[in-house]
Design a protein around this motif. Sequence first.
Motif, PDB file in Angstrom:
ATOM      1  N   ALA A   8      34.670 -20.575  -6.915  1.00 65.70           N
ATOM      2  CA  ALA A   8      33.882 -19.549  -7.603  1.00 65.70           C
ATOM      3  C   ALA A   8      34.655 -18.265  -7.783  1.00 65.70           C
ATOM      4  O   ALA A   8      34.398 -17.501  -8.706  1.00 65.70           O
ATOM      5  N   ILE A  11      36.386 -17.655 -11.194  1.00 69.89           N
ATOM      6  CA  ILE A  11      35.558 -17.720 -12.401  1.00 69.89           C
ATOM      7  C   ILE A  11      35.339 -16.322 -12.965  1.00 69.89           C
ATOM      8  O   ILE A  11      35.029 -15.383 -12.241  1.00 69.89           O
ATOM      9  N   SER A  12      35.483 -16.191 -14.286  1.00 76.33           N
ATOM     10  CA  SER A  12      35.217 -14.914 -14.951  1.00 76.33           C
ATOM     11  C   SER A  12      33.730 -14.591 -14.859  1.00 76.33           C
ATOM     12  O   SER A  12      32.891 -15.489 -14.920  1.00 76.33           O
ATOM     13  N   ALA A  15      31.962 -16.156 -17.746  1.00 77.23           N
ATOM     14  CA  ALA A  15      32.188 -17.577 -18.015  1.00 77.23           C
ATOM     15  C   ALA A  15      30.910 -18.345 -18.361  1.00 77.23           C
ATOM     16  O   ALA A  15      30.938 -19.203 -19.260  1.00 77.23           O
ATOM     17  N   PRO A  16      29.775 -18.095 -17.694  1.00 76.50           N
ATOM     18  CA  PRO A  16      28.569 -18.876 -18.039  1.00 76.50           C
ATOM     19  C   PRO A  16      28.132 -18.722 -19.492  1.00 76.50           C
ATOM     20  O   PRO A  16      27.458 -19.606 -20.027  1.00 76.50           O
ATOM     21  N   VAL A 142      24.772 -24.362 -15.944  1.00 78.37           N
ATOM     22  CA  VAL A 142      26.175 -24.004 -15.723  1.00 78.37           C
ATOM     23  C   VAL A 142      26.756 -24.919 -14.658  1.00 78.37           C
ATOM     24  O   VAL A 142      26.031 -25.584 -13.914  1.00 78.37           O
ATOM     25  N   GLN A 143      28.084 -24.934 -14.578  1.00 80.47           N
ATOM     26  CA  GLN A 143      28.744 -25.697 -13.531  1.00 80.47           C
ATOM     27  C   GLN A 143      28.588 -24.979 -12.187  1.00 80.47           C
ATOM     28  O   GLN A 143      28.410 -23.760 -12.140  1.00 80.47           O
ATOM     29  N   GLU A 146      30.347 -21.769 -11.372  1.00 77.31           N
ATOM     30  CA  GLU A 146      29.938 -20.643 -12.222  1.00 77.31           C
ATOM     31  C   GLU A 146      28.605 -20.042 -11.788  1.00 77.31           C
ATOM     32  O   GLU A 146      28.162 -19.047 -12.372  1.00 77.31           O
ATOM     33  N   ALA A 149      28.456 -16.260 -10.991  1.00 79.88           N
ATOM     34  CA  ALA A 149      28.587 -15.458 -12.211  1.00 79.88           C
ATOM     35  C   ALA A 149      27.294 -15.499 -13.029  1.00 79.88           C
ATOM     36  O   ALA A 149      26.871 -14.483 -13.597  1.00 79.88           O
ATOM     37  N   ALA A 150      26.650 -16.668 -13.079  1.00 80.16           N
ATOM     38  CA  ALA A 150      25.392 -16.784 -13.828  1.00 80.16           C
ATOM     39  C   ALA A 150      24.305 -15.922 -13.196  1.00 80.16           C
ATOM     40  O   ALA A 150      23.543 -15.246 -13.901  1.00 80.16           O
TER      41      ALA A 150
END
Length: 532
Positions: A8, A11-12, A15-16, A142-143, A146, A149-150
């Motif tokens: 995680a 991840i940007s 990204a989501p 989302v994965q 991610e 981030a979500a």
Amino acid sequence: MSTRPINAAAISPWAPLRHKIFRMLWIASVVSNIGTWMHEVGAGWLMTSLSPTPLMVALVQAATSAPVFLLALPAGALADIVDRRRYLIASQIWMLFAAGTLGVLTLAGITTAPILLVFTFALGIGTAMMMPAWGAILPELVQRPELPAAIGLNTIGMNVSRSVGPALAGLIVAAAGSGVVFILNALSFLAVIAALLKWQRTPKQSELPAERVIGAIRAGLRYARHSPELRAVLTRGAAFFVFASASWALLPLIVRQELKRGPSTYGLFLACLGIGAIGGALLLPRLLARLSRDRIVAGATGLYSIAMLALAHSGNVFAAGVAMLLTGVAWICVVSSLMTAAQTSLPGWVRARGLALFWVVFTGGMAAGSAIWGQVASWIGIPYALTVSAAGALLGIAATWKYRIGRHDTDDRSPSVHWPTPTPTEEVESDRGPVMVTVEYRIDLSRAAEFSSLMQEVRRIRRRDGAFMWELFSDTEQPDRMVECFMVESWLEHLRQHERATVADREVTEKARSFHLGSEPPKVTHMVAALN
């Protein structure tokens, strides 16, 4: 196990948004949340003309928040039983109808104070029904890496809505009245409905009948009781929200009484809060690369306490604005970290119920804390009330430090389907019970203590997923024979235990079975009560 979710961290924060359905739902939720905040301003302002008493104005806020506290758990149970997409669409249609009807009545000049409270309460019911399901669908959009981030993006959306909504509502109320605000709020729900209709969700498959609502609520509470990971999140959340609520509750009074400013300054501070939240969301992935989630929550709580002290004793708008920026950074770091820990501690079958408990703690802590710190401020003054709450938040870190979060971020909570379905010689009625299950092990006596310690993890799994009794017995005549025994209320509930088993659970039970001696696996026996 490492406490750092390594994947995680890379991840940007944005990204989501690469996922079309998440992007559509996120934009739609921001629009809908702006409408919700517009309604709060419009309803509060309208009540000042319908019944301008402090009690009635306060009841508008109570009508909005009380349903979330009272109905979140039943709503979470429903969201785990039925198709979540259809459930969310139904909740949005409910709120569209409530807001639209209130808007028409207000434009027609029919709305009275009781009518306003009834329809505001109806909107609160819709919010209560929506929130657990909305959080529960995130892992489907989302994965897994991610997910933080979500959650951060959702928190950003809420803070942006909190900043934009009231400002827009003030302009619209002044120009056209509260009725137009209510109509616009109703239209905002169409954005969410449209996005949900675009989502082609794959429904979950099960050969078992759906749970009943009361039983599902009991199962959710049982899961929370026997899940150390979820209990840790709820405990850390309660310790933070009760004290953090002070700055939210007292901010209008700080602006009016301490800084001698008006609503424009209040709006500016909310904007600073939103900007800080965006900055915190951008900073959080870098923090996750270096720190455990526990340390992030502790550090952000410390920063929040410093911001409360600065807000209490700043004495000028600039310093208070900086304090609100820091508040936004700290707020999103704590809330996002707690929500992510809650999400990763929950398998799909109980996710909405677990998140509902988180929302109960959140709304209950914020509501109770607001009342407490409002009363404390009336006794000792606003600056000292904020000082005491800041000290309390710091003490809360120490008091709850043993409740560690994020240690199981990498555990796989997906269904494992590793537990063979029992095959009785005769059909067993689904409601027949109780059911007693035994698992017989042959253990090297030199490893008996190690085996017993590991079986405590197995105990938590069995109790969490449905057992009302669990015990580990040793044979007095054959000391190397140990028998795990647990009981479930019905045959159907035991079959649900099989479906609820996760990959992480399988790893624990396989460790337990590795202690078993002999070429044959441990003997499993299923027994059903002969007399009902």
